[in-house]
Enzyme design. Structure first.
Site, PDB file in Angstrom:
ATOM      1  N   ARG A 125     -10.095 -11.720   1.906  1.00  0.00           N
ATOM      2  CA  ARG A 125     -10.857 -12.849   1.358  1.00  0.00           C
ATOM      3  C   ARG A 125     -10.042 -14.134   1.392  1.00  0.00           C
ATOM      4  NH1 ARG A 125     -11.603  -9.501  -4.129  1.00  0.00           N
ATOM      5  NH2 ARG A 125     -11.250  -7.823  -2.633  1.00  0.00           N
ATOM      6  N   LYS A 148       0.840  -1.199   0.000  1.00  0.00           N
ATOM      7  CA  LYS A 148       0.000   0.000   0.000  1.00  0.00           C
ATOM      8  C   LYS A 148       0.874   1.247   0.000  1.00  0.00           C
ATOM      9  CE  LYS A 148      -4.012  -1.840   2.548  1.00  0.00           C
ATOM     10  NZ  LYS A 148      -5.034  -1.587   1.521  1.00  0.00           N
TER      11      LYS A 148
HETATM   12  N1  BES Z   1      -8.298  -3.806   4.328  1.00  0.00           N
HETATM   13  C1  BES Z   1      -8.433  -3.430   2.976  1.00  0.00           C
HETATM   14  C2  BES Z   1      -9.774  -2.729   2.693  1.00  0.00           C
HETATM   15  C3  BES Z   1      -9.899  -1.326   3.207  1.00  0.00           C
HETATM   16  C4  BES Z   1      -9.351  -0.274   2.499  1.00  0.00           C
HETATM   17  C5  BES Z   1     -10.610  -1.074   4.342  1.00  0.00           C
HETATM   18  C6  BES Z   1      -9.504   1.020   2.967  1.00  0.00           C
HETATM   19  C7  BES Z   1     -10.765   0.206   4.789  1.00  0.00           C
HETATM   20  C8  BES Z   1     -10.227   1.263   4.093  1.00  0.00           C
HETATM   21  C9  BES Z   1      -8.369  -4.643   2.079  1.00  0.00           C
HETATM   22  O1  BES Z   1      -7.546  -5.667   2.505  1.00  0.00           O
HETATM   23  C10 BES Z   1      -7.831  -4.187   0.768  1.00  0.00           C
HETATM   24  O2  BES Z   1      -6.709  -3.785   0.726  1.00  0.00           O
HETATM   25  N2  BES Z   1      -8.668  -4.241  -0.263  1.00  0.00           N
HETATM   26  C11 BES Z   1      -8.295  -3.796  -1.547  1.00  0.00           C
HETATM   27  C12 BES Z   1      -8.803  -4.818  -2.532  1.00  0.00           C
HETATM   28  C13 BES Z   1      -8.255  -4.640  -3.925  1.00  0.00           C
HETATM   29  C14 BES Z   1      -6.785  -4.976  -3.944  1.00  0.00           C
HETATM   30  C15 BES Z   1      -9.034  -5.545  -4.840  1.00  0.00           C
HETATM   31  C16 BES Z   1      -8.923  -2.431  -1.794  1.00  0.00           C
HETATM   32  O3  BES Z   1     -10.046  -2.195  -1.352  1.00  0.00           O
HETATM   33  O4  BES Z   1      -8.259  -1.590  -2.393  1.00  0.00           O
HETATM   34 MN    MN Z   2      -5.532  -5.416   1.882  1.00  0.00          MN
END
Ligand code: BES
Ligand code: MN
Ligand code: ZN
Length: 488
Positions: free
Chosen positions: A346, A272
């Protein structure tokens, strides 16, 4: 905050503070009139002079001759006053007292009549909101002890016949507090081992609870390869926490709730960006919510069997971390092509959901801060519910309305499923930009075929700003759902 109830009159209460509420378009009732007398009619004087209009959320603070604080909170117009108004009003009233030396509060808001709401519901909303407003994170802060004031107890003015509602509200408030505290703890403290320890202490605290924790070796042996793929990137070894509550005969099939317990989400190799990455300590709020729901149910001693399952894992980049392009065989036997290691929630939930089915649940619900797309879709107001069932999501939404911790349903139609098909495995772990929350739900649905299952994405509701921190949502909705299940 200890919550009690009684019909002690304002004149007789020994509390350090008194809370009352008033509508902007209605005369004061007899209870407010009595409180008014304690301050020589100042409430009515300030109302007449329009210094206090009782607009929604407006606060008036006064002092009695005996040094008791009187906080009057406005509710606005009676027919516009809904559960949200009550929540905000309660919050403002308590916030007006949290930095004063008041330790004990008598709350007379429930002496009013409410539009479209019975007093039992109002008292639950007020109790939960009050406890919420009184919460303060202290775990990793140094305080000068003599400057600390805490509201220790609140006595609600309500008839004995509502005592169950009061004790339920008190239990839910306790659950919410548990969830917020876990959510707010830093990731160097709140890691998988810590969550397992916390679960053990809960199991010990209540008579009818038992716990098992699977360690990484056991999960390896069971071939929970999808969860283990995520876990490999961290030195903090994963845990699968299984906490059981027995409130009914063992012939009654359990309600099973599963919570995403990513104690920190760096994104892994699909790292990230740096900005606000600290907020990914909240990525265990699904887990925190099932902890809080569990505590609430155990406090209420509901006549159900409940199992809480938490896959607790840290998502880190490492020489041994899983990578984009990897194909892993999940616990279910289905294969997954990893296209983004940041779609890790997931990956751990699919194995936890497969495992959960071994307990033959009558209802299976997972909660997860699963997608950023959910925040885009519903903001911080509604949790997202997804399910292939008809009744289950309706029951969840209704519970959210009942206790004003609301959710909204997103479709899980098969039309979306093709977005996670791939040439190289049974499915891929991302579905692209379009409908990101739904394709995440689709992914999970492939592991819950034929099960009475729902998925709740709480990415927007579980926490707010950095200042507010963890909200404790949607513990109230979940607890209310389980209360409603008992009254079916
Ligand atoms: N934990 C995050 C989701 C999230 C993002 C929660 C921002 C709260 C605020 C999750 O693990 C994630 O990173 N999801 C990605 C999925 C994508 C790579 C398909 C996302 O939402 O960007
Ligand atoms: Mn994530
Ligand atoms: Zn995550």
């Amino acid at each position: 905050m200890k919550i009690t109830s009684s019909l002690t009159k304002p004149k007789e209460t020994q509390s350090d503070a008194i809370i009352a509420a008033a509508y902007s378009d209605e005369k004061h009732n007899s209870t407010i009139h009595e409180i008014d007398q304690l301050v020589d009619g100042q409430i009515s004087k300030l109302s007449e002079s329009k210094d206090f209009r009782a607009n929604s959320g407006e606060i008036l603070t006064l002092f009695t001759k005996n040094g008791q604080r009187i906080v009057v909170v406005g509710l606005g117009k009676k027919d516009k006053c809904d559960l949200g108004t009550l929540q905000t009003a309660t919050n403002n009233a308590i916030k007006a007292l949290v930095s004063t030396p008041a330790n004990t509060v008598s709350n007379y808001m429930t002496s009013l009549e409410f539009h479209n709401t019975d007093n039992a519901t109002a008292c639950k909303i007020i109790a939960i909101a009050a406890s919420h407003a009184a919460y303060r994170y202290e775990a990793t802060k140094n305080f000068k002890k003599d400057n600390i004031h805490q509201i220790e107890s609140m006595d609600l003015f309500i008839d004995d016949k509502h005592s169950t509602d009061v004790s339920h509200a008190s239990a839910i408030a306790e659950g919410v507090k548990t969830t917020r505290e876990l959510g707010n703890l830093p990731p160097n403290i709140c890691n998988p081992k810590y969550l397992a320890k916390k679960a053990k202490s809960i199991a010990k605290h209540y008579d009818n609870c038992s716990i098992t924790v699977l360690n990484h070796k056991e999960m390896d042996t069971l071939k929970m390869n999808s969860l283990m793929a995520v876990a490999r990137g961290s030195r903090n070894k994963p845990k699968m926490i299984v906490l059981k509550y027995k409130g009914a005969d063992k012939s009654q099939k359990p309600h099973v709730i599963v919570g995403k317990g990513i104690t920190f989400d760096t994104g892994g190799i699909s790292l990230k960006p740096g900005a606000n990455m600290d907020e990914m300590k909240y990525d265990m709020c699904g887990a925190a919510t099932v902890f809080g729901t569990f505590v609430a149910v155990a406090e209420m001693q509901l006549p159900i069997n409940l199992i809480m399952i938490v896959p607790a894992v840290e998502n880190m980049p490492d020489g041994d971390a899983y990578r984009p392009g990897d194909v892993v065989t999940s616990y279910s036997g289905k294969t997954i092509e990893v296209l983004n290691t940041d779609a890790e929630g997931r990956m751990i939930l699919c194995d936890a959901l497969t495992y959960a089915q071994e307990f033959e649940p009558q209802v299976l619900i997972d909660l997860a801060t699963l997608t950023g797309a959910c925040v885009v879709a519903l903001g911080h107001v509604a949790s997202a519910v997804m399910s292939k069932e008809t009744q289950l999501p309706q029951d969840i939404l209704q519970a959210g309305i009942d206790i004003h911790d609301r959710a909204w349903q997103l479709p899980l139609w098969d039309d979306y499923q093709k977005q996670i098909d791939t040439t190289f495995a049974d499915m891929q772990n991302i579905g692209g930009f379009a409908g990101g929350s739904i394709t995440a739900g689709c992914f999970l649905s492939r592991f819950c075929e034929g099960v009475n299952w729902a998925h709740i994405d709480i990415a927007g509701t579980a926490w707010n700003s950095k200042k507010e921190g963890a909200t404790g949502r949607p513990v109230a909705m979940m607890a209310q759902y389980l209360i409603n299940e008992c009254n079916k």
